[in-house]
Design a protein around this motif. Structure first.
Motif, mmCIF file in Angstrom:
data_model
loop_
_atom_site.group_PDB
_atom_site.id
_atom_site.type_symbol
_atom_site.label_atom_id
_atom_site.label_comp_id
_atom_site.label_asym_id
_atom_site.label_seq_id
_atom_site.Cartn_x
_atom_site.Cartn_y
_atom_site.Cartn_z
ATOM 1 N N ALA A 104 -10.090 33.287 -8.058
ATOM 2 C CA ALA A 104 -9.934 34.378 -9.032
ATOM 3 C C ALA A 104 -8.491 34.873 -9.067
ATOM 4 O O ALA A 104 -7.924 35.066 -10.150
ATOM 5 N N VAL A 105 -7.900 35.040 -7.911
ATOM 6 C CA VAL A 105 -6.509 35.509 -7.840
ATOM 7 C C VAL A 105 -5.556 34.468 -8.414
ATOM 8 O O VAL A 105 -4.685 34.776 -9.230
ATOM 9 N N ASP A 106 -5.745 33.211 -8.018
ATOM 10 C CA ASP A 106 -4.802 32.171 -8.445
ATOM 11 C C ASP A 106 -4.950 31.794 -9.916
ATOM 12 O O ASP A 106 -3.994 31.325 -10.525
ATOM 13 N N LEU A 107 -6.125 31.990 -10.492
ATOM 14 C CA LEU A 107 -6.249 31.754 -11.935
ATOM 15 C C LEU A 107 -5.390 32.749 -12.716
ATOM 16 O O LEU A 107 -4.843 32.420 -13.764
ATOM 17 N N ILE A 108 -5.268 33.947 -12.195
ATOM 18 C CA ILE A 108 -4.385 34.929 -12.834
ATOM 19 C C ILE A 108 -2.927 34.627 -12.480
ATOM 20 O O ILE A 108 -2.052 34.607 -13.347
ATOM 21 N N LYS A 109 -2.683 34.358 -11.219
ATOM 22 C CA LYS A 109 -1.322 34.123 -10.727
ATOM 23 C C LYS A 109 -0.638 32.944 -11.435
ATOM 24 O O LYS A 109 0.541 33.014 -11.767
ATOM 25 N N TYR A 110 -1.405 31.861 -11.674
ATOM 26 C CA TYR A 110 -0.819 30.658 -12.250
ATOM 27 C C TYR A 110 -1.149 30.466 -13.726
ATOM 28 O O TYR A 110 -0.945 29.380 -14.277
ATOM 29 N N ALA A 111 -1.616 31.503 -14.384
ATOM 30 C CA ALA A 111 -1.964 31.399 -15.812
ATOM 31 C C ALA A 111 -0.754 31.006 -16.652
ATOM 32 O O ALA A 111 -0.887 30.253 -17.618
ATOM 33 N N ASN A 112 0.414 31.480 -16.285
ATOM 34 C CA ASN A 112 1.606 31.126 -17.055
ATOM 35 C C ASN A 112 1.966 29.640 -16.921
ATOM 36 O O ASN A 112 2.599 29.077 -17.796
ATOM 37 N N PHE A 113 1.505 28.998 -15.850
ATOM 38 C CA PHE A 113 1.790 27.573 -15.677
ATOM 39 C C PHE A 113 0.799 26.705 -16.440
ATOM 40 O O PHE A 113 1.198 25.782 -17.142
ATOM 41 N N TYR A 114 -0.504 26.975 -16.285
ATOM 42 C CA TYR A 114 -1.463 26.129 -17.002
ATOM 43 C C TYR A 114 -1.591 26.536 -18.465
ATOM 44 O O TYR A 114 -2.084 25.770 -19.278
ATOM 45 N N GLY A 115 -1.092 27.719 -18.810
ATOM 46 C CA GLY A 115 -1.114 28.152 -20.203
ATOM 47 C C GLY A 115 0.096 27.699 -20.990
ATOM 48 O O GLY A 115 0.112 27.760 -22.216
ATOM 49 N N ASN A 116 1.123 27.236 -20.293
ATOM 50 C CA ASN A 116 2.356 26.749 -20.932
ATOM 51 C C ASN A 116 2.762 25.456 -20.240
ATOM 52 O O ASN A 116 3.538 25.475 -19.300
ATOM 53 N N THR A 117 2.232 24.359 -20.700
ATOM 54 C CA THR A 117 2.529 23.097 -20.028
ATOM 55 C C THR A 117 3.918 22.558 -20.339
ATOM 56 O O THR A 117 4.311 21.543 -19.800
ATOM 57 N N ILE A 118 4.652 23.248 -21.209
ATOM 58 C CA ILE A 118 6.045 22.879 -21.452
ATOM 59 C C ILE A 118 6.855 23.469 -20.307
ATOM 60 O O ILE A 118 6.746 24.637 -19.990
ATOM 61 N N PHE A 119 7.663 22.653 -19.700
ATOM 62 C CA PHE A 119 8.498 23.160 -18.615
ATOM 63 C C PHE A 119 9.826 22.427 -18.624
ATOM 64 O O PHE A 119 9.943 21.325 -19.125
ATOM 65 N N CYS A 120 10.801 23.084 -18.052
ATOM 66 C CA CYS A 120 12.117 22.453 -17.952
ATOM 67 C C CYS A 120 12.293 21.959 -16.517
ATOM 68 O O CYS A 120 11.514 22.293 -15.629
ATOM 69 N N ASP A 121 13.312 21.187 -16.299
ATOM 70 C CA ASP A 121 13.551 20.622 -14.968
ATOM 71 C C ASP A 121 13.769 21.705 -13.914
ATOM 72 O O ASP A 121 13.450 21.508 -12.752
ATOM 73 N N ILE A 122 14.285 22.830 -14.326
ATOM 74 C CA ILE A 122 14.534 23.917 -13.380
ATOM 75 C C ILE A 122 13.218 24.423 -12.772
ATOM 76 O O ILE A 122 13.152 24.734 -11.598
ATOM 77 N N MET A 123 12.169 24.451 -13.569
ATOM 78 C CA MET A 123 10.880 24.982 -13.109
ATOM 79 C C MET A 123 9.922 23.899 -12.624
ATOM 80 O O MET A 123 8.786 24.194 -12.280
ATOM 81 N N LYS A 124 10.362 22.652 -12.577
ATOM 82 C CA LYS A 124 9.469 21.554 -12.207
ATOM 83 C C LYS A 124 8.849 21.774 -10.821
ATOM 84 O O LYS A 124 7.667 21.508 -10.623
ATOM 85 N N GLU A 125 9.631 22.263 -9.884
ATOM 86 C CA GLU A 125 9.122 22.489 -8.527
ATOM 87 C C GLU A 125 8.041 23.576 -8.510
ATOM 88 O O GLU A 125 7.039 23.434 -7.811
ATOM 89 N N GLU A 126 8.207 24.644 -9.285
ATOM 90 C CA GLU A 126 7.193 25.700 -9.361
ATOM 91 C C GLU A 126 5.895 25.162 -9.951
ATOM 92 O O GLU A 126 4.800 25.523 -9.508
ATOM 93 N N TYR A 127 6.001 24.295 -10.961
ATOM 94 C CA TYR A 127 4.809 23.687 -11.545
ATOM 95 C C TYR A 127 4.094 22.807 -10.520
ATOM 96 O O TYR A 127 2.867 22.786 -10.446
ATOM 97 N N LYS A 128 4.843 22.073 -9.725
ATOM 98 C CA LYS A 128 4.238 21.228 -8.688
ATOM 99 C C LYS A 128 3.497 22.082 -7.657
ATOM 100 O O LYS A 128 2.397 21.726 -7.234
ATOM 101 N N ILE A 129 4.103 23.194 -7.266
ATOM 102 C CA ILE A 129 3.471 24.087 -6.291
ATOM 103 C C ILE A 129 2.174 24.667 -6.861
ATOM 104 O O ILE A 129 1.140 24.684 -6.188
ATOM 105 N N ALA A 130 2.222 25.123 -8.095
ATOM 106 C CA ALA A 130 1.029 25.705 -8.733
ATOM 107 C C ALA A 130 -0.065 24.649 -8.884
ATOM 108 O O ALA A 130 -1.236 24.906 -8.578
ATOM 109 N N SER A 131 0.302 23.466 -9.321
ATOM 110 C CA SER A 131 -0.667 22.384 -9.489
ATOM 111 C C SER A 131 -1.293 22.010 -8.148
ATOM 112 O O SER A 131 -2.508 21.822 -8.045
#
Length: 175
Positions: free
Chosen positions: A67-94
């Motif tokens: 429940a907490v992580d669905l809110i915490k990572y909503a910006n990652f799974y809700g915006n699958t467009i990412f730049c190379d700068i944020m690639k590591e954050e997307y990997k952590i969230a995934s």
């Protein structure tokens, strides 16, 4: 709150039975018998707690983390467009969503007599729903790097809603 009520009832019943047994045996002068019965009842109480109540509490903790992580990572799974700068954050969230998927499926499978505990409302979701939510979480974690962003963002939001529904997690309004 309900889990504590069941635990208190279990402890109360165990105490009453052991007290009556102890009283009966001590009136007959058999103190060793009273000690043996007390040890047996204490052991049964520990077995019930470790084999049945702890796995249920472990599953509840995982559902809370989801429940907490669905809110915490909503910006990652809700915006699958990412730049190379944020690639590591997307990997952590995934990776975190994938981990929660695995934990939910394992913790759910570890609960003995799942149907019984569901019937007496100690568990709030059916086993099939919990396992399906774990599968959807895995699919959600795999979608963080999808290049078909126009439809994937909508699909991810629908998957998150389905997970909340299956696990009986309340929808939170974020302002």
């Amino acid at each position: 709150m309900r889990k504590y009520l069941y635990l208190l009832v279990l402890i109360f019943i165990t105490g009453v039975v052991s007290g009556l047994s102890f009283r009966y045996i001590t009136q007959n002068g058999n103190i060793l018998g009273a000690i043996i019965i007390a040890i047996i009842i204490f052991s049964l109480q520990r077995i019930i707690e470790n084999q049945y109540l702890k796995p249920i509490n472990n599953q509840k903790k995982i559902v809370e983390e989801i429940a907490v992580d669905l809110i915490k990572y909503a910006n990652f799974y809700g915006n699958t467009i990412f730049c190379d700068i944020m690639k590591e954050e997307y990997k952590i969230a995934s990776s975190r969503i994938r981990e929660l998927s695995a934990l939910l499926q394992v913790k759910t499978s570890n609960i003995n007599f799942y149907s019984f505990f569901y019937i007496i409302k100690l568990i709030k979701m059916e086993k099939e729903d919990a396992l399906k939510a774990g599968t959807i979480l895995m699919a959600l974690s795999n979608s963080f790097f999808d290049s078909e962003t126009s439809t994937q963002n909508t699909k991810n939001a629908e998957q998150a809603t389905e997970i909340r529904k299956l696990l009986n997690i309340s929808e939170f309004k974020i302002y």
